[in-house]
Design a protein around this motif. Structure first.
Motif, short mmCIF file in Angstrom:
data_model
loop_
_atom_site.label_atom_id
_atom_site.label_comp_id
_atom_site.label_asym_id
_atom_site.label_seq_id
_atom_site.Cartn_x
_atom_site.Cartn_y
_atom_site.Cartn_z
N SER A 148 0.39 -1.14 -0.19
CA SER A 148 0.06 -0.37 0.31
C SER A 148 0.92 1.53 -0.15
O SER A 148 0.33 2.65 -0.21
CB SER A 148 -0.41 0.03 1.45
OG SER A 148 -1.67 -1.32 0.93
N GLU A 149 1.64 1.09 0.54
CA GLU A 149 3.50 2.50 0.74
C GLU A 149 3.65 2.35 -0.72
O GLU A 149 3.95 3.73 -1.17
CB GLU A 149 4.12 2.16 1.33
CG GLU A 149 4.33 3.33 2.17
CD GLU A 149 6.05 3.28 3.62
OE1 GLU A 149 6.91 3.93 3.24
OE2 GLU A 149 5.82 1.72 4.07
N LEU A 151 2.12 1.74 -3.42
CA LEU A 151 1.69 2.28 -4.62
C LEU A 151 1.33 3.54 -4.29
O LEU A 151 1.18 4.49 -5.10
CB LEU A 151 -0.25 1.50 -4.59
CG LEU A 151 -0.94 1.63 -4.84
CD1 LEU A 151 -1.23 1.57 -6.74
CD2 LEU A 151 -2.22 1.15 -4.90
N GLU A 152 1.07 3.85 -3.06
CA GLU A 152 1.17 5.24 -2.92
C GLU A 152 1.62 6.54 -3.49
O GLU A 152 1.67 6.86 -4.19
CB GLU A 152 0.72 6.00 -1.02
CG GLU A 152 0.97 7.19 -0.91
CD GLU A 152 0.24 7.58 0.91
OE1 GLU A 152 0.05 8.21 0.82
OE2 GLU A 152 0.62 6.70 1.75
N LEU A 153 3.20 5.71 -2.92
CA LEU A 153 4.71 6.74 -3.59
C LEU A 153 4.19 6.44 -4.98
O LEU A 153 4.84 7.67 -6.47
CB LEU A 153 5.80 5.80 -3.14
CG LEU A 153 7.25 6.32 -3.85
CD1 LEU A 153 6.80 7.63 -3.83
CD2 LEU A 153 8.54 5.42 -2.86
N GLN A 155 1.89 6.00 -7.39
CA GLN A 155 0.79 7.50 -7.45
C GLN A 155 1.39 8.71 -7.30
O GLN A 155 0.55 9.64 -8.39
CB GLN A 155 -0.77 7.16 -7.37
CG GLN A 155 -1.15 6.17 -7.09
CD GLN A 155 -2.16 5.58 -6.27
OE1 GLN A 155 -1.94 6.00 -5.20
NE2 GLN A 155 -3.43 5.15 -6.55
N SER A 156 2.00 8.93 -6.65
CA SER A 156 2.93 10.29 -6.35
C SER A 156 3.86 10.70 -7.16
O SER A 156 4.01 11.67 -7.84
CB SER A 156 3.38 10.50 -5.21
OG SER A 156 4.31 10.47 -4.98
N LYS A 171 6.07 6.68 -13.20
CA LYS A 171 4.63 6.28 -12.53
C LYS A 171 4.35 5.07 -12.95
O LYS A 171 3.38 4.51 -12.08
CB LYS A 171 3.45 7.42 -12.63
CG LYS A 171 2.47 7.30 -12.49
CD LYS A 171 1.11 8.43 -11.65
CE LYS A 171 0.08 7.90 -11.30
NZ LYS A 171 -0.87 9.21 -11.55
#
Length: 455
Positions: A148-149, A151-153, A155-156, A171
């Motif tokens: 999850s961490e 994926l968050e990175l 997407q940024s 990305k």
């Protein structure tokens, strides 16, 4: 600098003297590592040592790898030099994770300097690989949190570039990696959604150059275990395929290959046709058509081999006739020859093998094709050792060095240790030669003892 003939003769004599002793072979690999002080080489050898139960020595080498890499990443060098160390960081971190040293693996990603180009995307890829290994180790909650961490990175991220013959979207690259992790931990719906949102990019000529969405779908389809799951991904892939740009071809190939693995040959042949066949009998200069021919050849090879393994030799030969590249066709024929031998048809096997070798010896381009490794491995498994070594000699380069190690290990498994050691003579680059030696030595121990032993 290229190694001279005299040096190779000396090295051949030295290898002959230690051919029966995996301890001495491994010691030579460790000596090379100590001389060049490459962190990824230390970790590679450490992992091989763990495979044969030498945990204490492996731990020492892992610690040395971490120490050297930490110094390098904290050095006051230019960002370009630090960027060169990203691959070392990834290799060492993943090796540590394979060894179950997850905390140390993650700590390496924490000290990656933020000014390094593409550090975010590389961190995502490393986290994803570590998370997959954590899940395999039963640490599902930690693995899911790390994914999850990641994926968050991913997407940024925003970094990218466009040039004449290439393009890059950090990305897209990172999201495709995360899809593999999500699929591996059974977050399949989320993986499908991320795949749909993964951007690709095109070069200035309008051809696909960074097909990250196709890579994402490829990861997802490779993890599919049923026909229903594969068809679910194919329904998405079909919407992306564009014969003008080559977009989606990579994922079509992955889907067809997975169908072959599931025994769905007829459906695989249907899916292959999503990749538009180039004109017959025409020299191709268009990059999209060249890629299309390569993908189709690879798939026809896989299908022909699957049919031969199932005893459907006539149909396998018909499929092989569709293969254009001579080296690809030879791979199919060599495997078919081995299947014929196993089916008790030695005369037909010899005839097919002779046909394969005739094609190979007439094609002087084998060293420049991606099939060289497949050819050499097929010859090795068929125990055509002289021919295998001839083909393996073409593999002494960065692109094919992993194939050379696979061949050397297979030779040891089959009992041809001297031939396996000969493959190290093809490598003049110390890091690659040391990896070969370590792989050969540990496979010798594993083959001889089928368990742990004292080297």
């Amino acid at each position: 600098m290229a190694e001279g003939a005299a040096q190779r003769i000396v090295r051949a004599a030295e290898l002959e003297a230690i051919a029966d002793d995996p301890t001495q072979i491994l010691d030579e690999a460790i000596q090379i590592a100590a001389y060049i002080e490459a962190p990824e080489l230390y970790s590679y050898i450490a992992l091989r040592l763990m495979e044969v139960g030498q945990d204490e020595q492996a731990s020492q080498l892992f610690d040395r790898a971490i120490h050297l890499l930490t110094i390098a990443l904290n050095a006051s060098d230019s960002a370009d030099l630090k960027y060169d160390r990203l691959s070392s960081t990834r290799n060492v971190a993943v090796d540590l994770a394979v060894a179950g040293r997850f905390d140390q693996a993650l700590k390496l990603t924490e000290i990656l300097p933020q000014e390094i180009h593409r550090v975010g995307g590389n961190k995502v890829e490393i986290w994803t690989e570590i998370a997959i290994l954590m899940a395999e180790d039963g640490q599902n909650a930690t693995a899911n949190a790390l994914l999850s961490e990641a994926l968050e990175l991913a997407q940024s991220l925003t970094d990218g570039h466009l040039s004449n013959g290439s393009c890059y979207i950090e990305k897209g690259d990172a999201l495709a990696a995360v899809v593999d992790g999500l699929s591996a931990v059974s977050r399949r719906t989320e993986a499908l959604n991320v795949s749909e949102d993964t951007p690709s990019c095109f070069d200035v000529y309008g051809q696909i150059a960074g097909d990250y969405q196709a890579y994402a779908y490829s990861q997802l389809v490779s993890d599919s275990t049923t026909l229903v799951e594969v068809e679910e991904v194919i329904s998405k892939i079909q919407l992306t395929v564009d014969s003008r740009t080559g977009e989606g071809y990579a994922s079509v190939a992955a889907a067809a290959r997975r169908l072959v693995e599931l025994g769905e040959i007829g459906r695989a042949l249907q899916v292959v046709e999503l990749i538009e066949a180039p004109p017959e009998g025409k020299t191709l200069y268009d990059l999209v058509q060249l890629k299309a021919r390569g993908y189709r050849d690879d798939l026809f090879v896989a299908i022909a081999i699957a049919l031969a393994d199932a005893g459907k030799f006539e149909r396998a030969m018909q499929i092989a006739e569709n293969i254009v590249a001579s080296s690809s066709k030879s791979v199919a024929l060599i495997n078919m020859s081995e299947a014929l031998n196993e089916a008790g048809q030695p005369e037909q096997a010899d005839e097919v093998f002779s046909q394969a070798m005739s094609i190979l010896f007439e094609d002087s381009r084998i060293g420049f094709t991606h099939d060289a490794g497949l050819v050499a491995l097929a010859l090795t498994k068929a125990e055509k050792i002289d021919e295998a070594l001839w083909a393996a000699a073409f593999l002494a380069n960065d692109y094919q060095s992993d194939s050379l190690r696979l061949i050397a290990v297979e030779l040891v498994r089959l009992g041809y240790v001297d031939a396996a050691l000969q493959t190290t003579l093809f490598e003049s680059i110390p890091v690659r030669r040391a990896k070969l030696l370590a792989s050969i030595a540990t496979e010798m121990v594993a083959t001889q003892n089928s368990g742990t032993t004292d080297l």
